[in-house]
Motif scaffolding. Structure first.
Motif, mmCIF file in Angstrom:
data_model
loop_
_atom_site.group_PDB
_atom_site.id
_atom_site.type_symbol
_atom_site.label_atom_id
_atom_site.label_comp_id
_atom_site.label_asym_id
_atom_site.label_seq_id
_atom_site.Cartn_x
_atom_site.Cartn_y
_atom_site.Cartn_z
ATOM 1 N N ASN A 1 -26.477 18.707 3.348
ATOM 2 C CA ASN A 1 -25.302 17.965 3.796
ATOM 3 C C ASN A 1 -25.234 17.871 5.308
ATOM 4 O O ASN A 1 -24.871 16.833 5.855
ATOM 5 N N ALA A 2 -25.610 18.936 5.944
ATOM 6 C CA ALA A 2 -25.540 18.933 7.411
ATOM 7 C C ALA A 2 -26.548 17.960 7.975
ATOM 8 O O ALA A 2 -26.245 17.149 8.865
ATOM 9 N N VAL A 3 -27.760 18.035 7.406
ATOM 10 C CA VAL A 3 -28.825 17.124 7.903
ATOM 11 C C VAL A 3 -28.476 15.690 7.581
ATOM 12 O O VAL A 3 -28.624 14.776 8.384
ATOM 13 N N LEU A 4 -28.018 15.456 6.366
ATOM 14 C CA LEU A 4 -27.677 14.100 5.938
ATOM 15 C C LEU A 4 -26.536 13.557 6.784
ATOM 16 O O LEU A 4 -26.545 12.394 7.195
ATOM 17 N N GLN A 5 -25.590 14.466 7.035
ATOM 18 C CA GLN A 5 -24.438 14.049 7.848
ATOM 19 C C GLN A 5 -24.888 13.658 9.244
ATOM 20 O O GLN A 5 -24.464 12.642 9.795
ATOM 21 N N GLU A 6 -25.729 14.486 9.764
ATOM 22 C CA GLU A 6 -26.255 14.202 11.111
ATOM 23 C C GLU A 6 -27.022 12.885 11.137
ATOM 24 O O GLU A 6 -26.902 12.072 12.057
ATOM 25 N N ASN A 7 -27.821 12.631 10.087
ATOM 26 C CA ASN A 7 -28.629 11.414 10.008
ATOM 27 C C ASN A 7 -27.749 10.203 9.867
ATOM 28 O O ASN A 7 -27.993 9.140 10.464
ATOM 29 N N LEU A 8 -26.711 10.338 9.069
ATOM 30 C CA LEU A 8 -25.793 9.208 8.871
ATOM 31 C C LEU A 8 -25.054 8.885 10.156
ATOM 32 O O LEU A 8 -24.850 7.709 10.487
ATOM 33 N N VAL A 9 -24.627 9.948 10.839
ATOM 34 C CA VAL A 9 -23.912 9.725 12.105
ATOM 35 C C VAL A 9 -24.813 9.033 13.114
ATOM 36 O O VAL A 9 -24.425 8.070 13.802
ATOM 37 N N ALA A 10 -26.068 9.519 13.206
ATOM 38 C CA ALA A 10 -27.025 8.914 14.136
ATOM 39 C C ALA A 10 -27.303 7.466 13.748
ATOM 40 O O ALA A 10 -27.396 6.561 14.595
ATOM 41 N N GLY A 11 -27.395 7.227 12.417
ATOM 42 C CA GLY A 11 -27.644 5.847 11.951
ATOM 43 C C GLY A 11 -26.488 4.939 12.281
ATOM 44 O O GLY A 11 -26.663 3.770 12.639
ATOM 45 N N LYS A 12 -25.246 5.521 12.152
ATOM 46 C CA LYS A 12 -24.070 4.706 12.453
ATOM 47 C C LYS A 12 -24.043 4.346 13.932
ATOM 48 O O LYS A 12 -23.718 3.222 14.320
ATOM 49 N N GLN A 13 -24.418 5.328 14.764
ATOM 50 C CA GLN A 13 -24.430 5.061 16.205
ATOM 51 C C GLN A 13 -25.460 3.976 16.563
ATOM 52 O O GLN A 13 -25.186 3.087 17.378
ATOM 53 N N VAL A 14 -26.605 4.074 15.924
ATOM 54 C CA VAL A 14 -27.641 3.043 16.191
ATOM 55 C C VAL A 14 -27.153 1.696 15.710
ATOM 56 O O VAL A 14 -27.344 0.664 16.363
ATOM 57 N N HIS B 1 -33.972 5.860 10.475
ATOM 58 C CA HIS B 1 -32.907 6.681 9.922
ATOM 59 C C HIS B 1 -32.725 6.416 8.442
ATOM 60 O O HIS B 1 -32.526 7.350 7.642
ATOM 61 N N LEU B 2 -32.780 5.123 8.057
ATOM 62 C CA LEU B 2 -32.633 4.787 6.647
ATOM 63 C C LEU B 2 -33.791 5.359 5.834
ATOM 64 O O LEU B 2 -33.610 5.895 4.711
ATOM 65 N N SER B 3 -34.958 5.266 6.388
ATOM 66 C CA SER B 3 -36.145 5.776 5.681
ATOM 67 C C SER B 3 -36.069 7.302 5.530
ATOM 68 O O SER B 3 -36.409 7.862 4.475
ATOM 69 N N GLN B 4 -35.592 7.980 6.544
ATOM 70 C CA GLN B 4 -35.481 9.439 6.513
ATOM 71 C C GLN B 4 -34.440 9.879 5.480
ATOM 72 O O GLN B 4 -34.684 10.819 4.700
ATOM 73 N N SER B 5 -33.305 9.192 5.471
ATOM 74 C CA SER B 5 -32.260 9.510 4.483
ATOM 75 C C SER B 5 -32.774 9.260 3.076
ATOM 76 O O SER B 5 -32.553 10.050 2.139
ATOM 77 N N HIS B 6 -33.481 8.143 2.875
ATOM 78 C CA HIS B 6 -34.013 7.815 1.561
ATOM 79 C C HIS B 6 -35.029 8.867 1.118
ATOM 80 O O HIS B 6 -35.059 9.272 -0.068
#
Length: 594
Positions: free
Chosen positions: A140-153, A125-130
Motif C-alpha cells: 500500500n505504501a509503495v502503491l500509494q507513493e506510485n499513484l501520487v507520483a503518477g498524479k503529479q506527472v 508509473h502506470l507500467s510499474q503499478s500494473h
C-alpha cells in the motif's frame, strides 16, 4: 526628324498596350501570391485546430489508461486493461501527428520534448503499478507513493498540454489576423489593378477608334486624291511610276499604260517591259540613264522616244527622286510626260528662228543697199538736177520747169524717206549700251540740232528739270529730236509754237494707263499748241508710214512717231498720245527708273 505629339503617334498605342499587359501580368502575379497566402493561412488555421485536437487526444488516451488500470486494480478483470494496452500505440500516433504539425514551431518543439519526457514518466508509473498488481506484490505504501507520483506527472502533462494549447491559440490568433488582412486587402488590390487596366484598355480603345475614324477620313481623301491625280495625269498627259527599293517591285499608274498605248494594268509593270517600248535608237541612252539612276539614287530630267503599241512615235520626258516614308522605307517615285507637242513646237520654233535670222540678214542687206546702193544713184540724180537747174533751167519751157521742180521735190522726199528708214532700222535693233545719262544734256543736243527750225518758227520751248537715269543715250536724243520736230512741223500757221516739257516720278498703280503694280517710272510730257488731232487716231499715229494729213499739206514720211514708240519700247517704257483738234497735242512718255 519631324516633331510628332506622343498621344497622336502609334508609339502611344504600343505604350498603352504594354502597360496594360504589364499590369494584367502583375495583377495575376499578385493575385496568385495572395491566393497562395490565403491557402497557407487556411492550412495554418487548420493546423492549429488539429494540434489542439491531438493534444486533447493525448490527455484522453492517458486518462483512459489510468481508468483501465484502476478498474483492473479494483476488479481484477483484465478487460479493464484493454484501454491501457491500446493507449501506448494511440499515444505514439497522436504524439507523432502533433510533432509533425508543429515541426515549424521551435517553441512547440521544445514543449513536445518536455511533454514526451512527462508522458514517458507517466507510462512508466502506470507500467510499474500494473507490474506490482499483476505480481500480487501490492504494497500500500509503495502503491500509494506510485499513484501520487503518477498524479503529479499527470498534472504536469496537463499543464504542459495547456501551455501548448495556449501557444497554439496565440499562433492561431496571429494567423487568423494575417488571414483576415489578406482576405480584406486582396479584393481591393485586385479591384484597383483591374480598374487601372480597364482605364488603360479604354484609353487604348478610344485611341484606336479615333485612329480608325482618322484612317477612314484619310482613306476617303486618298481615294479622292487618287482620282484627282488620275484625272490630272490624263489632262496633263503624264503618268507616274514607283520602284520599291526594298522589294525591287515596279508600279505604273493607269495613265502610264495609256501613254504607251495600252489598257491600264494590262501587263505587269517592270523595267524590262518598259524598255520594250523605247525607240531602238534611244535604247542605249535610256539604259545608261537608268543605270545612273540606280547608282546615284537620282533621276534628272531626260527626253527620249518611244514606240507606242499602235506604232506611233512619241517623245517622253522622265524624272524622279527617292521618297522616304515614316517607316524609313525608300521608294523611287518618277513621272513620265508626253512632250511630243512641245518637242515639235520647239522644232518649229527653231525653224522659224532660222527663217527670222535669214530675214534679219536680208534686212541687213537691205539696209546696206539703202545706205549705199540706193543713195548713190539718188545722189547722181540730185547732182544732174542741180546742174540742169543751174545751166538750162531758164531755156526750158514753163511746163518743163514745173516738171523739173517736181522731180527735185520727189528726189528730196526720197532722200528723207531713205534716211528715215535707215534711222528706224537702226532703232529697231535692240543693240545699244545703257548708260546713266542726264536727260537735260541729251535734250539740249536735240534742241541744237533743230535750232534753225526753232528760230524760223519763232518757237518757245519751256522745260522743267529732267531726271538722270539709265538709258541708251543716242536713242533718247533721237526721241527728243523727233518729238520737238513733230511739234514744230504741225504748228499752226501764223501762230508761234509753244512747246512745254515737264517730268515727275510716279508709281505705276497710280497711273490710269499703266499696269496695276508698284513699279516706278519717270513721267515726261511733251505738250504743244499745234493743230492737234482727233483722239480716235491716238493709236494709229505710232504706226509705221501712217499719216493723218496729205503730203501736200505737211511734209513727212509717217516714220517719226513710229521711231519714238520703238525707242520707248527698247527702254521697257510706255508712250501715249492725246490730242484735241485745233488745240494741240500731248505726248506722254514713261521711262523705268531702273
Amino acid at each position: 526628324m519631324k516633331n510628332i505629339q506622343l498621344h497622336k503617334s502609334p508609339l502611344f498605342l504600343r505604350i498603352i498596350f504594354v502597360l496594360s499587359a504589364a499590369i494584367i501580368f502583375f495583377t495575376a502575379g499578385i493575385t496568385f501570391k495572395h491566393i497562395t497566402v490565403l491557402k497557407k493561412s487556411s492550412v495554418w488555421v487548420t493546423n492549429s485546430y488539429e494540434v489542439n485536437i491531438e493534444l486533447e487526444k493525448l490527455i484522453s488516451y492517458l486518462e483512459d489508461a489510468e481508468t483501465g488500470q484502476l478498474g483492473y486494480t479494483v476488479t481484477k478483470d483484465k478487460s479493464f486493461l484493454e484501454p491501457y494496452y491500446n493507449s501506448k500505440e494511440l499515444i505514439k500516433t497522436s504524439f507523432d501527428k502533433v510533432s509533425k504539425l508543429c515541426k515549424n514551431s521551435r517553441t512547440q518543439q521544445t514543449n513536445l520534448k518536455k511533454l514526451l519526457s512527462l508522458i514517458n514518466k507517466r507510462q512508466n508509473h502506470l507500467s510499474q503499478s500494473h507490474f506490482l498488481i499483476k505480481q500480487n506484490k501490492i504494497n500500500n505504501a509503495v502503491l500509494q507513493e506510485n499513484l501520487v507520483a503518477g498524479k503529479q506527472v499527470m498534472d504536469s502533462i496537463r499543464r504542459k498540454v495547456d501551455e501548448m494549447i495556449i501557444v497554439e491559440k496565440k499562433l492561431l490568433n496571429v494567423r487568423q489576423e494575417a488571414y483576415q488582412d489578406t482576405v480584406n486587402y486582396t479584393p481591393l488590390f485586385i479591384y484597383l489593378t483591374l480598374v487601372v487596366s480597364l482605364v488603360l484598355v479604354t484609353i487604348a480603345f478610344i485611341k484606336m477608334n479615333d485612329d480608325l475614324v482618322v484612317l477612314k477620313i484619310a482613306n476617303n481623301k486618298l481615294t479622292v486624291t487618287n482620282q484627282a491625280s488620275s484625272l490630272a495625269e490624263i489632262v496633263g498627259k503624264f503618268g507616274s511610276w514607283q520602284l520599291n527599293l526594298d522589294t525591287n517591285e515596279y508600279f505604273f499608274s493607269d495613265n502610264e499604260y495609256r501613254l504607251l498605248g495600252c489598257e491600264p494594268q494590262s501587263f505587269k509593270a517592270s523595267l524590262k517591259k518598259r524598255l520594250e517600248f523605247v525607240h531602238p535608237e534611244d535604247l542605249d541612252y535610256v539604259i545608261g540613264t537608268t543605270n545612273v539612276m540606280f547608282a546615284n539614287k537620282d533621276l534628272p530630267s531626260y527626253t527620249y522616244r518611244i514606240i507606242r503599241k499602235d506604232g506611233e512615235i512619241r517623245y517622253f520626258r522622265g524624272m524622279g527622286r527617292i521618297v522616304e516614308n515614316l517607316s524609313r522605307n525608300k521608294t523611287f517615285v518618277g513621272t513620265t510626260s508626253d512632250v511630243t507637242d512641245e518637242i515639235l513646237a520647239n522644232k518649229l520654233l527653231e525653224e522659224r528662228n532660222r527663217e527670222l535670222e535669214l530675214n534679219n540678214k536680208e534686212l541687213i542687206a537691205f539696209n546696206y543697199i539703202a545706205s549705199h546702193d540706193l543713195q548713190e544713184p539718188l545722189r547722181k540724180i540730185e547732182t544732174f538736177i542741180s546742174r540742169l537747174i543751174d545751166k538750162d533751167f531758164l531755156i526750158l519751157s514753163e511746163s518743163g520747169q514745173q516738171y523739173l521742180n517736181k522731180i527735185k521735190s520727189s528726189t528730196n522726199r526720197m532722200r528723207v524717206l531713205i534716211d528715215d528708214l535707215l534711222q528706224f532700222s537702226r532703232t529697231n535693233k535692240s543693240e545699244g549700251i545703257f548708260e546713266v545719262s542726264d536727260l537735260n544734256a541729251l535734250f539740249e543736243i536735240a534742241k541744237q540740232e533743230l535750232n534753225q527750225a526753232i528760230d524760223d518758227k519763232n518757237a518757245e520751248i519751256i522745260k522743267t528739270d529732267l531726271p538722270e537715269t539709265n538709258v541708251i543715250p543716242f536713242q533718247i536724243q533721237q526721241l527728243f529730236t523727233n518729238l520737238i520736230g513733230n511739234s514744230l512741223k504741225y504748228s499752226k500757221e501764223d501762230v508761234a509754237p509753244i512747246i512745254k516739257i515737264s517730268s515727275s516720278l510716279v508709281i505705276s498703280k497710280n497711273e490710269e494707263k499703266l499696269p496695276d503694280n508698284k513699279d516706278k517710272f519717270y513721267k515726261i510730257i511733251f505738250e504743244d499748241n499745234g493743230i492737234g488731232f482727233d483722239q480716235e487716231y491716238a493709236d494709229k499715229i505710232f504706226i509705221l508710214f501712217n499719216r493723218l494729213h496729205n503730203k501736200n499739206e505737211y511734209s513727212g514720211t509717217g516714220i517719226g512717231l513710229a521711231i519714238c514708240k520703238k525707242i520707248v519700247e527698247n527702254h521697257k517704257g510706255y508712250i501715249f498720245a492725246d490730242g484735241t483738234l485745233g488745240i494741240g497735242t500731248k505726248i506722254t512718255i514713261y521711262l523705268p527708273t531702273s
